[in-house]
Design a protein around this motif. Structure first.
Motif, PDB file in Angstrom:
ATOM      1  N   LEU A 355     -24.894 -28.123 -60.920  1.00 16.88           N
ATOM      2  CA  LEU A 355     -25.715 -26.937 -61.133  1.00 16.88           C
ATOM      3  C   LEU A 355     -26.448 -26.948 -62.463  1.00 16.88           C
ATOM      4  N   GLY A 356     -25.982 -27.784 -63.409  1.00 16.83           N
ATOM      5  CA  GLY A 356     -26.571 -27.788 -64.745  1.00 16.83           C
ATOM      6  C   GLY A 356     -28.027 -28.200 -64.746  1.00 16.83           C
ATOM      7  N   ILE A 357     -28.377 -29.189 -63.929  1.00 18.96           N
ATOM      8  CA  ILE A 357     -29.750 -29.705 -63.939  1.00 18.96           C
ATOM      9  C   ILE A 357     -30.748 -28.686 -63.389  1.00 18.96           C
ATOM     10  N   PRO A 358     -30.549 -28.122 -62.176  1.00 14.50           N
ATOM     11  CA  PRO A 358     -31.533 -27.127 -61.711  1.00 14.50           C
ATOM     12  C   PRO A 358     -31.590 -25.880 -62.578  1.00 14.50           C
ATOM     13  N   LEU A 359     -30.437 -25.431 -63.097  1.00 14.75           N
ATOM     14  CA  LEU A 359     -30.453 -24.264 -63.982  1.00 14.75           C
ATOM     15  C   LEU A 359     -31.221 -24.557 -65.267  1.00 14.75           C
ATOM     16  N   SER A 360     -30.996 -25.744 -65.822  1.00 14.28           N
ATOM     17  CA  SER A 360     -31.731 -26.135 -67.033  1.00 14.28           C
ATOM     18  C   SER A 360     -33.217 -26.249 -66.747  1.00 14.28           C
ATOM     19  N   SER A 361     -33.561 -26.727 -65.559  1.00  5.55           N
ATOM     20  CA  SER A 361     -34.978 -26.852 -65.188  1.00  5.55           C
ATOM     21  C   SER A 361     -35.637 -25.484 -65.084  1.00  5.55           C
ATOM     22  N   ILE A 362     -34.904 -24.509 -64.534  1.00  9.43           N
ATOM     23  CA  ILE A 362     -35.452 -23.152 -64.435  1.00  9.43           C
ATOM     24  C   ILE A 362     -35.699 -22.583 -65.830  1.00  9.43           C
ATOM     25  N   ILE A 363     -34.699 -22.714 -66.711  1.00 10.88           N
ATOM     26  CA  ILE A 363     -34.848 -22.225 -68.089  1.00 10.88           C
ATOM     27  C   ILE A 363     -35.999 -22.939 -68.788  1.00 10.88           C
ATOM     28  N   TYR A 364     -36.088 -24.257 -68.578  1.00 10.71           N
ATOM     29  CA  TYR A 364     -37.150 -25.058 -69.214  1.00 10.71           C
ATOM     30  C   TYR A 364     -38.529 -24.586 -68.756  1.00 10.71           C
ATOM     31  N   CYS A 365     -38.693 -24.365 -67.439  1.00  8.41           N
ATOM     32  CA  CYS A 365     -39.993 -23.937 -66.909  1.00  8.41           C
ATOM     33  C   CYS A 365     -40.375 -22.550 -67.415  1.00  8.41           C
ATOM     34  N   LEU A 366     -39.405 -21.631 -67.428  1.00  5.71           N
ATOM     35  CA  LEU A 366     -39.685 -20.270 -67.891  1.00  5.71           C
ATOM     36  C   LEU A 366     -40.049 -20.267 -69.373  1.00  5.71           C
ATOM     37  N   PHE A 367     -39.296 -21.019 -70.171  1.00  8.94           N
ATOM     38  CA  PHE A 367     -39.575 -21.070 -71.606  1.00  8.94           C
ATOM     39  C   PHE A 367     -40.917 -21.751 -71.878  1.00  8.94           C
ATOM     40  N   LYS A 368     -41.213 -22.815 -71.110  1.00  5.05           N
ATOM     41  CA  LYS A 368     -42.491 -23.521 -71.267  1.00  5.05           C
ATOM     42  C   LYS A 368     -43.658 -22.590 -70.945  1.00  5.05           C
ATOM     43  N   ASN A 369     -43.543 -21.816 -69.855  1.00  4.07           N
ATOM     44  CA  ASN A 369     -44.617 -20.884 -69.488  1.00  4.07           C
ATOM     45  C   ASN A 369     -44.767 -19.771 -70.534  1.00  4.07           C
ATOM     46  N   GLU A 370     -43.637 -19.304 -71.080  1.00  4.46           N
ATOM     47  CA  GLU A 370     -43.685 -18.257 -72.097  1.00  4.46           C
ATOM     48  C   GLU A 370     -44.373 -18.758 -73.367  1.00  4.46           C
ATOM     49  N   VAL A 371     -44.045 -19.988 -73.781  1.00  2.97           N
ATOM     50  CA  VAL A 371     -44.684 -20.578 -74.969  1.00  2.97           C
ATOM     51  C   VAL A 371     -46.178 -20.737 -74.741  1.00  2.97           C
ATOM     52  N   SER A 372     -46.559 -21.236 -73.570  1.00  2.00           N
ATOM     53  CA  SER A 372     -47.991 -21.424 -73.258  1.00  2.00           C
ATOM     54  C   SER A 372     -48.735 -20.096 -73.264  1.00  2.00           C
ATOM     55  N   ALA A 373     -48.102 -19.052 -72.696  1.00  2.00           N
ATOM     56  CA  ALA A 373     -48.749 -17.732 -72.666  1.00  2.00           C
ATOM     57  C   ALA A 373     -48.940 -17.179 -74.072  1.00  2.00           C
ATOM     58  N   ARG A 374     -47.926 -17.340 -74.936  1.00  2.00           N
ATOM     59  CA  ARG A 374     -48.041 -16.856 -76.311  1.00  2.00           C
ATOM     60  C   ARG A 374     -49.142 -17.590 -77.079  1.00  2.00           C
ATOM     61  N   LEU A 375     -49.239 -18.905 -76.870  1.00  2.00           N
ATOM     62  CA  LEU A 375     -50.285 -19.682 -77.548  1.00  2.00           C
ATOM     63  C   LEU A 375     -51.675 -19.256 -77.086  1.00  2.00           C
ATOM     64  N   ARG A 376     -51.799 -18.974 -75.757  1.00  2.00           N
ATOM     65  CA  ARG A 376     -53.105 -18.524 -75.254  1.00  2.00           C
ATOM     66  C   ARG A 376     -53.479 -17.170 -75.852  1.00  2.00           C
ATOM     67  N   ARG A 377     -52.497 -16.262 -75.952  1.00  2.00           N
ATOM     68  CA  ARG A 377     -52.796 -14.943 -76.519  1.00  2.00           C
ATOM     69  C   ARG A 377     -53.206 -15.036 -77.989  1.00  2.00           C
ATOM     70  N   ARG A 378     -52.689 -16.033 -78.691  1.00  2.66           N
ATOM     71  CA  ARG A 378     -53.042 -16.221 -80.097  1.00  2.66           C
ATOM     72  C   ARG A 378     -54.275 -17.097 -80.282  1.00  2.66           C
ATOM     73  N   GLY A 379     -54.828 -17.579 -79.173  1.00  4.77           N
ATOM     74  CA  GLY A 379     -56.039 -18.392 -79.247  1.00  4.77           C
ATOM     75  C   GLY A 379     -55.814 -19.759 -79.857  1.00  4.77           C
ATOM     76  N   ILE A 380     -54.601 -20.316 -79.719  1.00  6.81           N
ATOM     77  CA  ILE A 380     -54.276 -21.638 -80.271  1.00  6.81           C
ATOM     78  C   ILE A 380     -54.454 -22.689 -79.185  1.00  6.81           C
ATOM     79  N   SER A 381     -55.298 -23.668 -79.425  1.00 10.13           N
ATOM     80  CA  SER A 381     -55.573 -24.721 -78.449  1.00 10.13           C
ATOM     81  C   SER A 381     -54.715 -25.952 -78.727  1.00 10.13           C
ATOM     82  N   TYR A 382     -54.775 -26.906 -77.789  1.00 10.28           N
ATOM     83  CA  TYR A 382     -54.026 -28.160 -77.954  1.00 10.28           C
ATOM     84  C   TYR A 382     -54.538 -28.925 -79.172  1.00 10.28           C
TER      85      TYR A 382
END
Length: 396
Positions: A355-382
């Motif tokens: 169960l560790g791998i799929p649970l970690s993947s869910i947390i990873y995807c949610l955190f990755k999307n949250e970071v991307s959303a915050r960067l977009r709101r701050r207007g920070i590009s790659y």
């Protein structure tokens, strides 16, 4: 910040969560023991959920692909009986696979075990001759050779005594083993019954979960929770498919390699390695131990070469096959796959590994999307991210 009722609730929520986290860290041992107790109680239902997720892909394949002509017939009788028939076939296929594997592996292991006990003196002589040849090849002096010479007769005599004691202990502890088996059987039976219910009512259960979210949360929060549920379902399904694919690949590679090197029992050992590979990352090592045990009874020197072969195969599996087949299928980088298996296994054993791998993947995807959303709101590009930092070597 304006102290309205909404903000006060948020502040109180943050305070309560912070206190709970602090108390949890301070009493980590108690929290872990409590978690183990809860998991033990919920184990049958966890098993049921895992079985349902595992078999849902096969069930959908039967419903949507295999019986697609009947689906187009618009038969009322078929519409009413389709789910029940497909579930029955799904469990029949699973039972058939387990039956074949069990009756392929167990008799061979018993035969090999008996062969080891009857030929243990012969193996002692073989090992002694092999040791003498190695000493002669390396031109080791007789005096020094005597200091490192191994009394294989004594070693194998001790091994035989140990195995007989294990057999006696096994007989003496039959009641404990029976109790453990009954517990596993009861949990499995309850889990299977629960999984059948989940598969029968999966659309209804999903609809009820959505209604509960909309009833108790704001529409925005409910939509987020439903999205997390869909993400979890997708990741678990991909993980299961990837895990089975990886196990089949490892089993086939082991079978091909053993046949290339003319090793005996290639079908048996490859099946064992493939089945144990269902346990993430470290499962193949368990299969290796069983394979070495089988080969040791037939050709001791072959067992040594088999270990070398499996070490190479394990490196390929751990660094190439597993991160790509399973890691990529669930969107989790290889390094986090290894971390998830290690932490999950050390905390909750085999269940934690699975169960560790799929649970970690869910947390990873949610955190990755949250970071991307915050960067977009701050207007920070790659490009802004890549340009950050100062090269201090230029100022030296």
């Amino acid at each position: 910040m304006e102290l309205n009722s909404s903000n006060i609730k948020k502040i109180l929520f943050i305070i309560v969560v912070s206190i709970l986290v602090f108390l949890g860290v301070q009493n980590f041992g108690i929290v872990m023991r409590f978690s183990h107790v809860v998991i033990k109680i919920l184990k049958p239902f966890i098993i049921g959920v895992c079985i349902a997720f595992t078999l849902n892909g096969l069930l959908r394949l039967l419903e949507d692909r295999v019986f697609s002509p009947l689906n187009r017939s618009n038969s009322i009788l078929w519409k009413k009986s389709r789910r029940g028939i497909c579930i029955l076939l799904t469990y029949a296929i699973l039972g058939g696979i387990l039956f074949v594997l069990f009756f392929l592996i167990v008799p061979e292991l018993r035969k090999s075990f008996q062969m080891l006990l009857s030929n243990i003196n012969i193996y002692a002589a073989v090992f002694q001759n092999w040791t003498d040849k190695m000493i002669s090849t390396l031109n080791i002096s007789p005096d020094y050779a005597n200091t490192i010479r191994i009394d294989w007769d004594k070693v194998f005599s001790m091994l035989g005594s140990f195995m007989k004691n294990v057999s006696n202990d096994f007989i003496n502890t039959t009641m404990n083993i029976t109790s453990a088996v009954i517990s596993v059987v009861v949990n499995t039976v309850i889990g299977i019954a629960f999984s059948v219910y989940m598969l029968f009512q999966k659309e209804k259960l999903a609809s009820q979960a959505k209604r509960i979210c909309l009833a108790y949360f704001s529409r925005k929060r409910a939509e987020y929770l439903i999205s997390v549920g869909k993400l979890s379902n997708k990741i678990f399904a991909r993980f299961i498919v990837g895990q089975f694919t990886e196990a089949i690949i490892i089993g086939l590679l082991c079978f091909i390699g053993m046949n290339i090197f003319s090793m005996p029992y290639s079908s048996l050992i490859s099946t064992i390695v493939g089945v144990t590979s269902l346990i993430p990352v470290f499962g193949a090592l368990i299969g290796t131990g069983v394979g070495v045990f089988v080969l040791l009874m037939v050709e001791p020197m072959t067992a040594v070469w088999f270990i070398v072969f499996i070490i190479v195969l394990q490196q390929i599996e751990g660094n190439i096959i597993y991160p790509r087949v399973v890691g990529n299928s669930i969107g989790l980088p290889g390094i986090w796959v290894l971390l998830a298996v290690t932490v999950g296994g050390s905390s909750f054993g085999v269940m934690g590994m699975l169960l560790g791998i799929p649970l970690s993947s869910i947390i990873y995807c949610l955190f990755k999307n949250e970071v991307s959303a915050r960067l977009r709101r701050r207007g920070i590009s790659y490009a802004d991210i890549e340009g950050l930092g100062v090269d201090f070597t230029e100022t030296m």
